[in-house]
Scaffold this motif. Sequence first.
Motif, short mmCIF file in Angstrom:
data_model
loop_
_atom_site.label_atom_id
_atom_site.label_comp_id
_atom_site.label_asym_id
_atom_site.label_seq_id
_atom_site.Cartn_x
_atom_site.Cartn_y
_atom_site.Cartn_z
N THR A 1 -6.17 4.09 -15.54
CA THR A 1 -6.00 2.64 -15.47
C THR A 1 -4.54 2.25 -15.64
O THR A 1 -4.03 1.36 -14.95
CB THR A 1 -6.86 1.94 -16.54
N LEU A 2 -3.84 2.91 -16.57
CA LEU A 2 -2.41 2.63 -16.77
C LEU A 2 -1.62 2.96 -15.51
O LEU A 2 -0.71 2.21 -15.12
CB LEU A 2 -1.88 3.45 -17.95
N PHE B 1 0.42 0.05 -13.49
CA PHE B 1 1.87 0.18 -13.34
C PHE B 1 2.26 0.31 -11.88
O PHE B 1 3.23 -0.32 -11.42
CB PHE B 1 2.36 1.40 -14.13
N SER B 2 1.54 1.11 -11.14
CA SER B 2 1.86 1.33 -9.73
C SER B 2 1.70 0.05 -8.92
O SER B 2 2.54 -0.29 -8.08
CB SER B 2 0.96 2.43 -9.14
N ALA B 3 0.61 -0.68 -9.19
CA ALA B 3 0.37 -1.92 -8.45
C ALA B 3 1.40 -2.99 -8.80
O ALA B 3 1.89 -3.71 -7.92
CB ALA B 3 -1.04 -2.43 -8.74
N ALA B 4 1.76 -3.10 -10.08
CA ALA B 4 2.76 -4.09 -10.49
C ALA B 4 4.11 -3.80 -9.83
O ALA B 4 4.78 -4.71 -9.34
CB ALA B 4 2.90 -4.09 -12.02
N SER B 5 4.51 -2.54 -9.82
CA SER B 5 5.79 -2.16 -9.21
C SER B 5 5.77 -2.42 -7.71
O SER B 5 6.73 -2.98 -7.15
CB SER B 5 6.07 -0.67 -9.48
N ALA B 6 4.70 -2.03 -7.05
CA ALA B 6 4.59 -2.25 -5.60
C ALA B 6 4.55 -3.74 -5.28
O ALA B 6 5.15 -4.19 -4.30
CB ALA B 6 3.34 -1.56 -5.07
N GLY B 7 3.86 -4.52 -6.11
CA GLY B 7 3.78 -5.95 -5.88
C GLY B 7 5.14 -6.63 -6.00
O GLY B 7 5.46 -7.53 -5.22
N ALA B 8 5.95 -6.19 -6.95
CA ALA B 8 7.28 -6.77 -7.12
C ALA B 8 8.17 -6.50 -5.90
O ALA B 8 8.85 -7.40 -5.40
CB ALA B 8 7.94 -6.21 -8.38
N ILE B 9 8.14 -5.28 -5.41
CA ILE B 9 8.97 -4.91 -4.26
C ILE B 9 8.54 -5.69 -3.02
O ILE B 9 9.36 -6.28 -2.30
CB ILE B 9 8.88 -3.40 -4.00
N ALA B 10 7.25 -5.70 -2.74
CA ALA B 10 6.73 -6.36 -1.54
C ALA B 10 6.90 -7.87 -1.60
O ALA B 10 7.12 -8.53 -0.58
CB ALA B 10 5.26 -5.99 -1.33
N THR B 11 6.81 -8.44 -2.79
CA THR B 11 6.93 -9.90 -2.94
C THR B 11 8.31 -10.40 -2.55
O THR B 11 8.46 -11.35 -1.78
CB THR B 11 6.62 -10.31 -4.39
N VAL C 1 0.83 -1.20 0.00
CA VAL C 1 0.00 0.00 0.00
C VAL C 1 0.87 1.26 0.00
O VAL C 1 0.58 2.23 -0.70
CB VAL C 1 -0.97 0.00 1.20
N VAL C 2 1.96 1.24 0.78
CA VAL C 2 2.86 2.39 0.81
C VAL C 2 3.44 2.67 -0.57
O VAL C 2 3.39 3.81 -1.07
CB VAL C 2 4.00 2.17 1.83
N PHE C 3 4.00 1.63 -1.21
CA PHE C 3 4.62 1.83 -2.52
C PHE C 3 3.57 2.09 -3.60
O PHE C 3 3.81 2.88 -4.53
CB PHE C 3 5.48 0.62 -2.89
N TYR C 4 2.43 1.43 -3.51
CA TYR C 4 1.37 1.64 -4.49
C TYR C 4 0.91 3.09 -4.51
O TYR C 4 0.84 3.73 -5.57
CB TYR C 4 0.19 0.72 -4.20
N GLU C 5 0.63 3.62 -3.34
CA GLU C 5 0.17 5.01 -3.27
C GLU C 5 1.29 5.98 -3.64
O GLU C 5 1.05 6.99 -4.30
CB GLU C 5 -0.36 5.31 -1.87
N GLY C 6 2.52 5.66 -3.20
CA GLY C 6 3.64 6.55 -3.52
C GLY C 6 3.95 6.58 -5.00
O GLY C 6 4.13 7.66 -5.59
N ILE C 7 4.01 5.41 -5.64
CA ILE C 7 4.29 5.34 -7.08
C ILE C 7 3.15 5.96 -7.87
O ILE C 7 3.37 6.66 -8.87
CB ILE C 7 4.54 3.88 -7.51
N LYS C 8 1.92 5.69 -7.44
CA LYS C 8 0.75 6.25 -8.13
C LYS C 8 0.78 7.78 -8.07
O LYS C 8 0.50 8.46 -9.07
CB LYS C 8 -0.54 5.72 -7.49
N HIS C 9 1.16 8.32 -6.93
CA HIS C 9 1.25 9.77 -6.75
C HIS C 9 2.31 10.37 -7.67
O HIS C 9 2.08 11.36 -8.37
CB HIS C 9 1.57 10.09 -5.29
N GLU C 10 3.50 9.73 -7.70
CA GLU C 10 4.59 10.24 -8.52
C GLU C 10 4.29 10.06 -10.01
O GLU C 10 4.65 10.92 -10.83
CB GLU C 10 5.90 9.55 -8.15
#
Length: 309
Positions: free
Chosen positions: A221-222, A226-236, A198-207
């Motif tokens: 939607t893009l 993109f934000s969710a995929a990036s956040a998912g990779a980091i958290a995984t 959630v931290v990275f998703y919201e941060g990446i989405k904001h930027e």
Amino acid sequence: MSHVGQQLLSGGLSGLATTVCLQPFDLLKTRLQQGDGKTWRPTRPHTSIILDTIRDVVSSGGWRGLWRGTTPSLVRNVPGVALYMTSLTQLRTLMATSPYFASLRRRPQNGDASKNTSSVLPKLTSQGNLIAGATTRVGVGFLLNPFSVLKARFESNIYAYESLTGAFGTIVRQGPSELLRGFLASSLRDAPYAGLFVVFYEGIKHEASYVLPPVTSTQATLIHGFSAASAGAIATMATHPFDVVKTKIQVRTEAQYHGFFTTIATIWKQRGITGYFDGASLRMSRKVLSSAIGWAVYEGVLMLMHTST
């Protein structure tokens, strides 16, 4: 946001889409993680092990075999994702009323600021997002842990369950300890995963909204995907070892896999540090795709409902 019904519907559709599309990743990950380290052959390339696993699954059950466990996955994921995303949104909405957690960030807008938004979800500080994600994920995980056990065992080839109800009945008859099997490992995986996500998703989405101002639903939607995929990779990658431990506890019957710390010790003794990253590439692929699809569907449906009311 007070539209709980809309959030549940959006979350349910998100869980349905990701489960049906990505079940083969879950099944292959479980098959790779379920093995006893004594039988591991370290000289073989990881990709060849994955291909051999695919061939084994297809030879025994055809291509449909890759979707084995889809029904228990749907039973667990559709209500699970709906409950998680709705609870997360409601908790974030409540926390947004607190000056300590409410975010004051503002994005530059083109034109009418009220129409230019990439999200209809509440905005929190990083600390607020971390707490909300971790708390919600563990709470929902506790409620749905029996279905997580059922899902893992259906994906495994160690158990020969013939029906969903019969399998669940077998687990229930074994008592509460079996229903909550692997919950500690799941919590240690899910709490940091959800919080970081959630931290990275919201941060990446904001930027990302600076680079691509979300003036259309397609652009929004893009950004979400993109934000969710990036956040998912980091958290995984940060939480994968707990996923390996959880899977072994839930599907293995040997005494050395009957406890959290004993399972950790067994993996270390048999495989060393590499044993904690079995199936990492499959889980990474699954999480990146499921995060992109799931959150794009969830926010997209909510935004559609929001603009149509």
